[in-house]
Design an enzyme around this catalytic site. Structure first.
Site, PDB file in Angstrom:
ATOM      1  N   TYR A 190      -2.149  -0.560  10.639  1.00 46.77           N
ATOM      2  CA  TYR A 190      -2.182  -0.833   9.195  1.00 46.77           C
ATOM      3  C   TYR A 190      -0.890  -0.376   8.523  1.00 46.77           C
ATOM      4  CZ  TYR A 190      -3.849  -0.775   4.359  1.00 46.77           C
ATOM      5  OH  TYR A 190      -3.983  -0.982   3.022  1.00 46.77           O
ATOM      6  N   SER A 231       0.841  -1.198   0.000  1.00 48.19           N
ATOM      7  CA  SER A 231       0.000   0.000   0.000  1.00 48.19           C
ATOM      8  C   SER A 231       0.873   1.243   0.000  1.00 48.19           C
ATOM      9  CB  SER A 231      -0.895  -0.001   1.250  1.00 48.19           C
ATOM     10  OG  SER A 231      -1.516   1.256   1.438  1.00 48.19           O
TER      11      SER A 231
END
Length: 689
Positions: free
Chosen positions: A579, A566
């Site tokens: 995350y 990501s």
């Protein structure tokens, strides 16, 4: 026992009555091709001589409808039939003078085509055209070929069929054999068909139904006679006991990547494993060592399975496989040198197609899964033939020179050259986690379009089944598999990767894509949230990466691992510490694995998406609500918000990520490892630096 081995008629009179003659031919063909006891996949031919209007003259002319080249009677449609003027076929027959004209006559078939039909006629066209009956079946029934492969096949044909079937000795199919078959039928009007030595069965009739029923009758007669007369125990009885089912599968999974790595240097091969009862009966028998060197009898069998298989001990290690495979290649090269003609094509791949493992079963390898599976089915046909023949007489394969002349037939070579060029990832195998989600399924579709076999792993059984079913319909069921897997379970990951190896023989591409999201301020991040995020995004990537790496290393073909991380792996965001940390861990794990894998040609790269909303599971529900609240907008405005935030002012979709995944998975990135590629429409904070 007789009830179990005989074939039952599936003919439906009411349905057949609704069909025209070509329709009845197709119906008959599909019925015959639906049972492998009648004929193997792609094997055999069916035909009908039909009155059609000539498109030029408008007159009624007799047309031969016969299965075209390369078709399969079980699955073909009406456009699978070649159509030829019977009058012109008979003119060619009158012009034929000798065997040196055989191949030229095949070229001349083009002048007999009716109605500009693009379907190319097969070499067996002659055998149908010259038989003076309206309907003709040619099938490769195991029971009949078993009789035709005995050393005393002539006597047995007379004994079993009582003069209702004639006999013609082995001859390569062509116009010469067609003339002999037609002449035998003309001169013996009481005959119902012919047994072709080492080859198969021809039957004929005046209606489509009569021909179909007669074919079943003759196959049943052979099957019943064989069963009543076979010596038991078959194949001399058991020499090697079968391993337990789990042990058989585990042994196959250990051997398949090792074999694949040694035979895929020229082109990647795909594997298939079967431990069907008839296979175990053969590979475990006393007769295995005597029968395997003799090769198969029916031409269709050895075109798919090569001149003979390779026997591999269940405990063979890497060194033993090196010796066995090198020995097979040398033996095949010697066979080629002994038998080659001045105009023979160059020697093809000298590796075995069929690998017989006593106690375990049979492994087959080919350039795609469907061919590997069908090759195994063909060798099962060959086993059935050897069982029948050796049980009532002495089995004999085709003479070596005859087998070579079929395998390296110039017409067969021309057919191979007409095949389309393989796709860029043909023969490769990819394992994709999170496969039922937007990015996972888009990546799978992109790889499937390049000819790659794909195994999708996902925790959601319902979504997985739907995605796999859709891909199966579009790309063929052999190309795709699904496996339910929780990336946080070591046992589940190991089992899923083992399943992949068992289905396709190895692995080339690992796409680590499974994911979740979590959002909370640091002080509100619970240990449970932190641990779950790390378990899925960090530990899960490690487990999948490790198991895939082990297969790639054992295989020795290099390979590619792609981690879908990501933007947050390189650019921190507030309110998502768990995350962001886990995504950063993924990137660094990929770099570590790139360092270790480089000496073996194993490449590891990362794709960093950002704000991929369409089709994404992680953007459903709480995560979208949190992101919308954090930006003080409605959930429905999120995609537009992220589009405007990007430098290029463009939205990012799953298909965009799939392009990057495919790039890193394919040879286009053969000189890239340890890299990451942002696919985020431009985000300054995640620029590489």
């Amino acid at each position: 026992m007789t009830q179990e081995i005989t074939l039952k008629s599936l003919w439906d009179d009411a349905y057949a009555a609704s069909l025209d003659e070509p329709g009845k031919l197709l119906y008959r063909s599909n019925l015959l091709g639906s049972d492998l006891r009648i004929t193997n996949f792609g094997g055999g031919n069916t035909s009908a001589k039909v009155m059609n209007k000539d498109p030029l003259s408008g007159e009624d002319v007799q047309v031969l409808w016969v299965k075209g080249s390369g078709g399969d009677i079980g699955s073909m449609k009406l456009d699978g039939f070649a159509t030829l003027y019977m009058s012109k076929l008979m003119q060619l027959r009158a012009q034929y003078r000798g065997l040196d004209q055989e191949d030229a006559m095949v070229e001349a078939l083009g002048h007999t085509i009716f109605n500009l039909n693009p379907r190319a006629p097969s070499i067996d066209t002659w055998l149908h055209g010259f038989v003076p009956h309206a309907h003709v079946d040619h099938v490769h029934s195991d029971a009949v070929i078993a009789i035709a492969a005995c050393v005393d096949q002539v006597r047995l044909t007379e004994e079993i069929f009582g003069g209702e079937l004639g006999y013609l000795p082995w001859q390569r199919p062509g116009i010469d054999l067609g003339i002999k078959l037609g002449r035998m039928a003309e001169e013996n009007p009481a005959l119902k068909g012919v047994v072709l030595g080492q080859h198969g069965l021809f039957t004929w009739g005046e209606t489509a139904k009569d021909c179909y029923l007669l074919t079943l009758e003759m196959i049943n007669r052979a099957a019943v006679w064989l069963d009543a007369n076979v010596k038991r125990p078959v194949f001399g009885g058991e020499k090697v006991p079968a391993l337990a089912a789990d042990a058989r599968r585990a042994t196959a999974r250990r051997l398949m990547p090792l074999i694949r790595g040694r035979i895929s240097q020229g082109a990647h091969m795909v594997g298939h494993f079967t431990d069907a009862p008839e296979v175990l009966e053969f590979v475990n028998s006393h007769s295995l060592s005597d029968l395997t060197p003799m090769g198969t009898s029916c031409p269709d069998h050895f075109l798919r399975t090569k001149i003979k298989p390779l026997v591999v001990p269940a405990d063979a290690d890497a060194a033993a496989l090196d010796a066995l495979i090198a020995g097979y290649r040398a033996d095949y090269a010697a066979y080629y040198d002994r038998c080659k003609r001045p105009n023979s094509p160059a020697m093809r791949d000298p590796n075995a197609v069929i690998y017989l493992v006593p106690g375990v079963g049979m492994i087959s390898f080919a350039k795609d899964k469907a061919t590997a599976r069908v090759s195994a089915e063909f060798y099962v046909n060959a086993i059935n033939v050897m069982r029948g023949a050796s049980g009532v007489s002495r089995y004999q394969g085709l003479p070596e020179q005859e087998a070579f002349d079929i395998e390296y037939w110039l017409l067969e070579e021309a057919k191979l050259k007409r095949l389309p060029k393989p796709k860029s990832m043909a023969g490769r195998v990819a394992f994709i986690t999170g496969g039922a989600g937007g990015i996972g399924s888009a990546s799978a579709e992109r790889l499937l379009r390049e000819g790659c076999n794909v195994v999708l792993a996902d925790i959601d059984q319902t979504a997985l089944d739907e995605v796999v079913s859709g891909f199966g319909k579009r790309y063929g069921r052999d190309m795709v598999r699904g496996v339910v897997m929780d990336v946080t379970s070591e046992a589940a990951v190991i089992a899923a990767v083992e399943y992949t190896v068992g289905e396709y023989g190895g692995l080339d591409v690992v796409v680590n894509n499974a994911g979740i999201t979590s959002a909370a301020a640091v002080e509100d991040t619970t240990l449970a949230m932190w641990s779950r995020t790390m378990d899925i995004l960090s530990t899960g990537y490690f487990l999948v990466g490790r198991e895939g790496y082990r297969v790639l290393k054992a295989q020795g073909l290099g390979g590619s691992m792609v981690f879908v991380s990501s933007k947050n792996g390189v650019a921190a965001s507030p309110g998502a510490s768990a995350y962001c940390t886990a995504k950063a861990a993924e990137i660094h794990l990929a770099r570590c694995m790139a360092l270790e894998g480089a000496p073996m040609g194993i490449r590891v790269n990362v794709v960093n998406p950002d704000a991929v909303l369409r089709g994404s599971k992680i953007w459903k529900g709480e995560w979208s609500e949190q992101r919308a609240a954090s930006n003080k907008i409605a959930v429905s405005e999120l995609e537009e918000h992220y589009r405007k935030r990007s430098l290029l002012q463009r939205s990012v979709f799953p298909e965009d990520i799939a392009e990057a995944v495919c790039f890193f998975a394919s040879d286009l990135s053969a000189k890239s490892t340890g890299n990451f590629l942002n696919v985020d429409a431009g985000n300054a904070v995640s620029f590489t630096r």
